[in-house]
Every structure is written in C-alpha cells, then in structure tokens.
Design a protein around this motif. Structure first.
Motif, PDB file in Angstrom:
ATOM      1  N   GLY A   1       4.308   7.582   2.299  1.00  0.00           N
ATOM      2  CA  GLY A   1       5.124   8.744   1.994  1.00  0.00           C
ATOM      3  C   GLY A   1       5.541   9.465   3.258  1.00  0.00           C
ATOM      4  N   CYS A   2       5.883  10.716   3.081  1.00  0.00           N
ATOM      5  CA  CYS A   2       6.326  11.559   4.185  1.00  0.00           C
ATOM      6  C   CYS A   2       5.776  12.951   3.955  1.00  0.00           C
ATOM      7  N   TRP A   3       5.457  13.623   5.021  1.00  0.00           N
ATOM      8  CA  TRP A   3       5.115  15.031   4.933  1.00  0.00           C
ATOM      9  C   TRP A   3       5.707  15.747   6.131  1.00  0.00           C
ATOM     10  N   SER A   4       5.946  17.012   5.941  1.00  0.00           N
ATOM     11  CA  SER A   4       6.536  17.804   7.003  1.00  0.00           C
ATOM     12  C   SER A   4       5.805  19.139   7.049  1.00  0.00           C
ATOM     13  N   ASP A   5       5.491  19.554   8.258  1.00  0.00           N
ATOM     14  CA  ASP A   5       4.767  20.807   8.442  1.00  0.00           C
ATOM     15  C   ASP A   5       5.173  21.399   9.780  1.00  0.00           C
ATOM     16  N   SER A   6       5.547  22.632   9.777  1.00  0.00           N
ATOM     17  CA  SER A   6       5.905  23.340  11.010  1.00  0.00           C
ATOM     18  C   SER A   6       6.949  22.595  11.826  1.00  0.00           C
ATOM     19  N   GLY A   7       7.861  21.908  11.147  1.00  0.00           N
ATOM     20  CA  GLY A   7       8.933  21.210  11.843  1.00  0.00           C
ATOM     21  C   GLY A   7       8.626  19.782  12.205  1.00  0.00           C
ATOM     22  N   ASP A   8       7.367  19.358  12.097  1.00  0.00           N
ATOM     23  CA  ASP A   8       7.008  17.977  12.379  1.00  0.00           C
ATOM     24  C   ASP A   8       7.165  17.152  11.107  1.00  0.00           C
ATOM     25  N   VAL A   9       7.908  16.053  11.192  1.00  0.00           N
ATOM     26  CA  VAL A   9       8.086  15.148  10.060  1.00  0.00           C
ATOM     27  C   VAL A   9       7.323  13.873  10.375  1.00  0.00           C
ATOM     28  N   VAL A  10       6.433  13.473   9.468  1.00  0.00           N
ATOM     29  CA  VAL A  10       5.625  12.279   9.681  1.00  0.00           C
ATOM     30  C   VAL A  10       5.781  11.355   8.482  1.00  0.00           C
ATOM     31  N   VAL A  11       6.210  10.133   8.757  1.00  0.00           N
ATOM     32  CA  VAL A  11       6.258   9.077   7.744  1.00  0.00           C
ATOM     33  C   VAL A  11       4.983   8.267   7.951  1.00  0.00           C
ATOM     34  N   TYR A  12       4.302   7.928   6.848  1.00  0.00           N
ATOM     35  CA  TYR A  12       3.026   7.238   6.983  1.00  0.00           C
ATOM     36  C   TYR A  12       2.868   6.147   5.924  1.00  0.00           C
ATOM     37  N   ALA A  13       1.980   5.213   6.223  1.00  0.00           N
ATOM     38  CA  ALA A  13       1.540   4.195   5.273  1.00  0.00           C
ATOM     39  C   ALA A  13       0.072   3.917   5.574  1.00  0.00           C
ATOM     40  N   ASP A  14      -0.774   4.032   4.554  1.00  0.00           N
ATOM     41  CA  ASP A  14      -2.210   3.834   4.709  1.00  0.00           C
ATOM     42  C   ASP A  14      -2.696   2.738   3.777  1.00  0.00           C
ATOM     43  N   ARG A  15      -3.693   1.996   4.218  1.00  0.00           N
ATOM     44  CA  ARG A  15      -4.334   0.983   3.382  1.00  0.00           C
ATOM     45  C   ARG A  15      -5.831   1.070   3.624  1.00  0.00           C
ATOM     46  N   THR A  16      -6.608   1.099   2.554  1.00  0.00           N
ATOM     47  CA  THR A  16      -8.061   1.250   2.637  1.00  0.00           C
ATOM     48  C   THR A  16      -8.739  -0.030   2.167  1.00  0.00           C
ATOM     49  N   TYR A  17      -9.762  -0.433   2.904  1.00  0.00           N
ATOM     50  CA  TYR A  17     -10.524  -1.632   2.564  1.00  0.00           C
ATOM     51  C   TYR A  17     -12.023  -1.345   2.651  1.00  0.00           C
ATOM     52  N   ALA A  18     -12.774  -2.093   1.856  1.00  0.00           N
ATOM     53  CA  ALA A  18     -14.237  -2.124   1.971  1.00  0.00           C
ATOM     54  C   ALA A  18     -14.594  -3.493   2.514  1.00  0.00           C
ATOM     55  N   PHE A  19     -15.543  -3.520   3.437  1.00  0.00           N
ATOM     56  CA  PHE A  19     -15.919  -4.777   4.070  1.00  0.00           C
ATOM     57  C   PHE A  19     -17.437  -4.877   4.128  1.00  0.00           C
ATOM     58  N   PRO A  20     -18.004  -5.989   3.647  1.00  0.00           N
ATOM     59  CA  PRO A  20     -19.461  -6.114   3.635  1.00  0.00           C
ATOM     60  C   PRO A  20     -20.061  -6.454   4.999  1.00  0.00           C
ATOM     61  N   GLY A  21     -19.233  -6.797   5.960  1.00  0.00           N
ATOM     62  CA  GLY A  21     -19.717  -7.177   7.284  1.00  0.00           C
ATOM     63  C   GLY A  21     -19.880  -5.985   8.204  1.00  0.00           C
ATOM     64  N   THR A  22     -19.835  -6.276   9.495  1.00  0.00           N
ATOM     65  CA  THR A  22     -20.082  -5.241  10.502  1.00  0.00           C
ATOM     66  C   THR A  22     -18.783  -4.599  10.984  1.00  0.00           C
ATOM     67  N   ARG A  23     -18.923  -3.453  11.584  1.00  0.00           N
ATOM     68  CA  ARG A  23     -17.774  -2.783  12.190  1.00  0.00           C
ATOM     69  C   ARG A  23     -17.205  -3.635  13.323  1.00  0.00           C
ATOM     70  N   ALA A  24     -18.060  -4.278  14.070  1.00  0.00           N
ATOM     71  CA  ALA A  24     -17.597  -5.125  15.179  1.00  0.00           C
ATOM     72  C   ALA A  24     -16.689  -6.236  14.670  1.00  0.00           C
ATOM     73  N   GLU A  25     -16.990  -6.824  13.512  1.00  0.00           N
ATOM     74  CA  GLU A  25     -16.140  -7.870  12.939  1.00  0.00           C
ATOM     75  C   GLU A  25     -14.768  -7.310  12.573  1.00  0.00           C
ATOM     76  N   VAL A  26     -14.747  -6.117  12.007  1.00  0.00           N
ATOM     77  CA  VAL A  26     -13.479  -5.470  11.648  1.00  0.00           C
ATOM     78  C   VAL A  26     -12.656  -5.211  12.904  1.00  0.00           C
ATOM     79  N   LEU A  27     -13.285  -4.658  13.923  1.00  0.00           N
ATOM     80  CA  LEU A  27     -12.570  -4.342  15.164  1.00  0.00           C
ATOM     81  C   LEU A  27     -12.028  -5.604  15.834  1.00  0.00           C
ATOM     82  N   ARG A  28     -12.810  -6.680  15.851  1.00  0.00           N
ATOM     83  CA  ARG A  28     -12.331  -7.951  16.427  1.00  0.00           C
ATOM     84  C   ARG A  28     -11.121  -8.469  15.648  1.00  0.00           C
TER      85      ARG A  28
END
Length: 176
Positions: free
Chosen positions: A68-95
């Motif tokens: 979506g998009c949001w605007s506040d105090s003159g700043d316009v930001v278009v965004y897209a987010d995706r959330t995941y659950a992962f049973p492994g480690t943070r290091a695996e996600v970062l790699r």
C-alpha cells in the motif's frame, strides 16, 4: 485498488517523523498517496518477496503480500511487506537473503555492518532502483516488541523460531 494502512506502516511513520525532528528527513513535499496505485502493484510483484529458504512458511493472516501507500507530514511511502516463519536459524535466513538479494540486483551498503544496539532486531538492508526510484529492502526478525503492533494476535509460528519480514519501501537508505 484501495489504499490500506497497517500498524507497521504507522510505526514506520513514527520512525520517519522522529528522523525529521532530528534533521534526518527529506524536505517536506506536502504530497499524498493519490496516483500511487501502479507503483504499489509494481512493489508487491517483486520476486524477492516470494523468495524464501526451504522450510519457510506463510503464517496464518500473513499468506499474502501486504502492500500500500501511506503519507505523513509530506512524506509519501509506497511499501510491500511479506512475513514468513522459519524453523531454522537466523543465520540461515540471512545467508539465503544475502544471496537472493545479490542475484536480484539489490546492493548492500558499502562498509562493515554496524553493531546493533541491544534489543534491536537483527537483519539485512539492501537498495536498488525500482521504477526510477530508490527502493530499500529490509529483512528483519520479528521481536515481541514489533509483534505488539500487528493487527492480529501472533500465532506460535511467529513467537518461536526465526519469524521474519521482508519489507520493500520507496523511502530511505540503509543506515540513513
């Protein structure tokens, strides 16, 4: 396409507003989200949002890209987010995302990764140009603090293991 505002967008708005109070924000342009629908569609279709390590799943209430998009105090930001659950480690996600982002043309900021303050979620940041605009990709792990701002009560898959979010925004620069 209706313009939606999520609590995470409101949190990001507060962060950007704080940056503005300290002189770290772009000049106010007094704009709004009118006419950003095509840009929102472009952002939500980015291939990096569907990239995930083997075993990562989309939790209940987070099956789709939130864009979506949001605007506040003159700043316009278009965004897209995706959330995941992962049973492994943070290091695996970062790699996984370091390699996937590089293959997809995203660039990490030059220099060493700065140490994170205590309590701040670990993650990665990349930038590239999308549709003629600088775009930022953040990969960060969900903490109790940022889950408190979610629209839904987080399920066990988000509160254990390595739950994380990919967030692409049209604003900002890594570390900036």
């Amino acid at each position: 396409m209706p313009i939606r505002i999520r609590r995470t967008a409101l949190l990001l708005s507060a962060v950007l507003a704080a940056g503005g109070l300290t002189g770290c924000s772009a000049p106010l342009l007094f704009a709004d989200c009118e006419g950003t629908e095509e840009r929102v569609r472009e952002m939500e279709s980015l291939a990096i949002l569907d990239s995930r390590p083997v075993g990562a799943t989309s939790p209940v209430h987070y099956e789709d890209v939130d864009a979506g998009c949001w605007s506040d105090s003159g700043d316009v930001v278009v965004y897209a987010d995706r959330t995941y659950a992962f049973p492994g480690t943070r290091a695996e996600v970062l790699r996984h995302y370091a390699a996937a982002a590089e293959r997809d043309g995203w660039k990490a900021p030059p220099g060493p990764t700065p140490a994170l303050p205590p309590g701040q979620a670990e993650g990665l940041c990349f930038t590239r140009t999308e549709g003629g605009e600088a775009t930022q990709l953040d990969v960060y792990f969900l903490t109790t603090e940022n889950l408190a701002y979610e629209e839904h009560e987080p399920g066990p898959e988000l509160t254990s293991g390595s739950a994380y979010r990919l967030s692409v925004t049209s604003a900002g620069a890594c570390g900036g």
